[in-house]
Write a protein that holds these residues in place. Structure first.
Motif, mmCIF file in Angstrom:
data_model
loop_
_atom_site.group_PDB
_atom_site.id
_atom_site.type_symbol
_atom_site.label_atom_id
_atom_site.label_comp_id
_atom_site.label_asym_id
_atom_site.label_seq_id
_atom_site.Cartn_x
_atom_site.Cartn_y
_atom_site.Cartn_z
ATOM 1 N N GLU A 74 7.580 5.863 -6.603
ATOM 2 C CA GLU A 74 8.107 6.146 -5.405
ATOM 3 C C GLU A 74 7.946 6.703 -4.718
ATOM 4 N N ARG A 75 7.068 8.152 -5.309
ATOM 5 C CA ARG A 75 6.619 8.913 -4.052
ATOM 6 C C ARG A 75 5.465 8.425 -3.888
ATOM 7 N N VAL A 76 4.537 7.170 -4.291
ATOM 8 C CA VAL A 76 3.309 6.530 -3.159
ATOM 9 C C VAL A 76 4.215 5.609 -2.390
ATOM 10 N N TYR A 77 4.825 4.939 -2.904
ATOM 11 C CA TYR A 77 5.853 3.537 -1.701
ATOM 12 C C TYR A 77 5.976 4.571 -0.247
ATOM 13 N N HIS A 78 6.667 5.785 -0.593
ATOM 14 C CA HIS A 78 7.527 6.418 0.434
ATOM 15 C C HIS A 78 6.790 6.663 1.239
ATOM 16 N N ASP A 79 5.401 7.023 1.008
ATOM 17 C CA ASP A 79 4.265 7.938 1.545
ATOM 18 C C ASP A 79 3.336 6.907 2.563
ATOM 19 N N THR A 80 3.085 5.501 1.654
ATOM 20 C CA THR A 80 2.450 5.091 2.850
ATOM 21 C C THR A 80 2.659 3.946 2.787
ATOM 22 N N GLU A 81 4.318 3.011 2.134
ATOM 23 C CA GLU A 81 4.985 1.559 2.653
ATOM 24 C C GLU A 81 5.873 1.616 3.339
ATOM 25 N N TRP A 82 7.279 2.759 3.326
ATOM 26 C CA TRP A 82 8.512 2.495 3.323
ATOM 27 C C TRP A 82 8.861 2.830 4.927
ATOM 28 N N GLY A 83 9.082 2.033 5.683
ATOM 29 C CA GLY A 83 9.478 1.823 7.151
ATOM 30 C C GLY A 83 8.566 2.370 7.840
ATOM 31 N N VAL A 84 7.406 1.206 7.304
ATOM 32 C CA VAL A 84 6.146 1.190 8.315
ATOM 33 C C VAL A 84 6.372 -0.417 8.969
ATOM 34 N N PRO A 85 6.779 -0.623 10.148
ATOM 35 C CA PRO A 85 6.954 -1.923 10.260
ATOM 36 C C PRO A 85 6.008 -3.887 9.839
ATOM 37 N N ILE A 86 6.495 -4.427 9.337
ATOM 38 C CA ILE A 86 6.299 -5.577 8.681
ATOM 39 C C ILE A 86 6.322 -6.749 9.826
ATOM 40 N N HIS A 87 5.562 -7.599 9.768
ATOM 41 C CA HIS A 87 5.330 -8.214 10.588
ATOM 42 C C HIS A 87 4.713 -9.592 9.986
ATOM 43 N N ASP A 88 4.408 -9.587 9.152
ATOM 44 C CA ASP A 88 3.237 -10.941 8.508
ATOM 45 C C ASP A 88 4.141 -11.214 7.988
ATOM 46 N N ASP A 89 4.217 -12.767 7.847
ATOM 47 C CA ASP A 89 5.311 -13.928 6.812
ATOM 48 C C ASP A 89 5.393 -13.380 5.404
ATOM 49 N N ARG A 90 4.263 -13.222 5.113
ATOM 50 C CA ARG A 90 4.010 -12.985 3.389
ATOM 51 C C ARG A 90 4.412 -12.271 2.798
ATOM 52 N N LEU A 91 4.515 -10.989 4.056
ATOM 53 C CA LEU A 91 4.390 -9.635 3.536
ATOM 54 C C LEU A 91 5.873 -9.904 3.096
ATOM 55 N N LEU A 92 6.307 -10.198 4.020
ATOM 56 C CA LEU A 92 8.453 -10.056 4.600
ATOM 57 C C LEU A 92 8.763 -11.126 3.282
ATOM 58 N N PHE A 93 8.504 -12.004 3.456
ATOM 59 C CA PHE A 93 8.936 -12.309 2.571
ATOM 60 C C PHE A 93 8.367 -12.096 0.686
ATOM 61 N N GLU A 94 7.726 -11.795 0.407
ATOM 62 C CA GLU A 94 7.590 -10.474 -0.786
ATOM 63 C C GLU A 94 8.405 -9.734 -1.023
ATOM 64 N N VAL A 95 8.856 -8.563 0.100
ATOM 65 C CA VAL A 95 9.821 -8.084 0.378
ATOM 66 C C VAL A 95 11.381 -8.384 -0.063
ATOM 67 N N LEU A 96 11.672 -9.644 1.302
ATOM 68 C CA LEU A 96 13.216 -10.076 0.911
ATOM 69 C C LEU A 96 12.933 -10.638 -1.116
ATOM 70 N N ALA A 97 12.244 -10.809 -1.499
ATOM 71 C CA ALA A 97 12.452 -11.589 -2.767
ATOM 72 C C ALA A 97 12.181 -10.768 -3.818
ATOM 73 N N LEU A 98 11.311 -9.272 -3.656
ATOM 74 C CA LEU A 98 11.275 -8.040 -4.174
ATOM 75 C C LEU A 98 13.237 -7.372 -4.215
ATOM 76 N N ARG A 99 13.312 -7.303 -2.826
ATOM 77 C CA ARG A 99 14.645 -6.585 -2.641
ATOM 78 C C ARG A 99 15.576 -7.305 -3.668
ATOM 79 N N GLY A 100 15.422 -9.080 -3.258
ATOM 80 C CA GLY A 100 16.670 -9.932 -4.021
ATOM 81 C C GLY A 100 16.633 -9.723 -5.927
ATOM 82 N N VAL A 101 15.665 -9.499 -6.542
ATOM 83 C CA VAL A 101 15.323 -9.184 -7.872
ATOM 84 C C VAL A 101 15.682 -7.750 -7.672
ATOM 85 N N GLN A 102 15.338 -6.756 -7.281
ATOM 86 C CA GLN A 102 16.460 -4.883 -7.286
ATOM 87 C C GLN A 102 17.582 -4.993 -7.208
#
Length: 182
Positions: free
Chosen positions: A12-40
């Motif tokens: 969580e620390r690494v994710y927070h410090d490097t990724e959370w809240g960083v704007p994503i405009h890449d369709d593949r990355l957005l699909f990954e986020v949507l998929a993993l948040r669904g898994v969550q």
């Protein structure tokens, strides 16, 4: 200082410090986020984070077209993989949502344009003091969820959409004292 939720595990620390809240405009990355948040759904985010690499391997790096093309045999192989969260509904939803994402991209031009339209293309910055609870939905996530569900997406409720918005930088919910605050 970082947001309190990110102090529970190294992942969580690494994710927070490097990724959370960083704007994503890449369709593949957005699909990954949507998929993993669904898994969550119903689970702690740190559990999903620890299995993210396994999900990336199982779902071809979240290449939307490759995930959409996965047959029932490939899904059965994914469901047998002990490195993953083996929830049949969630696993099958990733493939179904990939197929719907391809249609959405055809209709809207990109997944990014569609998702970012719910915040008018600009990250929403919330004011939240340390200790105040994180929001779990807002008007934008309600509208996003309704639009995705209307298109047939599964595991796309308002809380999942809001978490997607946080992960993809559409919303900045870092606490005021957090060093990652915009």
């Amino acid at each position: 200082m970082r947001c309190a939720w990110a102090e529970q595990s190294d992942a969580e620390r690494v994710y927070h410090d490097t990724e959370w809240g960083v704007p994503i405009h890449d369709d593949r990355l957005l699909f990954e986020v949507l998929a993993l948040r669904g898994v969550q759904a119903g689970l702690a985010w740190r559990i999903v984070l620890t299995k993210r690499e396994a999900f990336r391997r199982a779902f071809h790096g979240f290449d939307i077209a490759r995930v959409a093309a996965m047959g029932d045999g490939a899904i059965a192989t994914v469901l047998a993989d002990r490195a993953l969260i083996r929830n049949r509904l969630k696993i099958e939803a990733i493939r179904a949502n990939a197929r719907l994402t391809l249609r959405l991209i055809e209709d809207e031009g990109s997944l990014a344009a569609f998702l970012w339209s719910f915040v008018d293309g600009v990250p929403k910055v919330n004011v939240r003091r340390e200790g105040e609870p994180l929001p779990v939905f807002d008007d934008a996530s309600d509208r996003m969820s309704a639009a995705l569900r209307e298109r047939g997406f599964r595991f796309a409720g308002t809380a999942i959409c809001y978490a997607t918005m946080q992960s993809a930088g559409m919303v900045d919910d870092h606490a005021l004292a957090c060093f990652r605050r915009s």
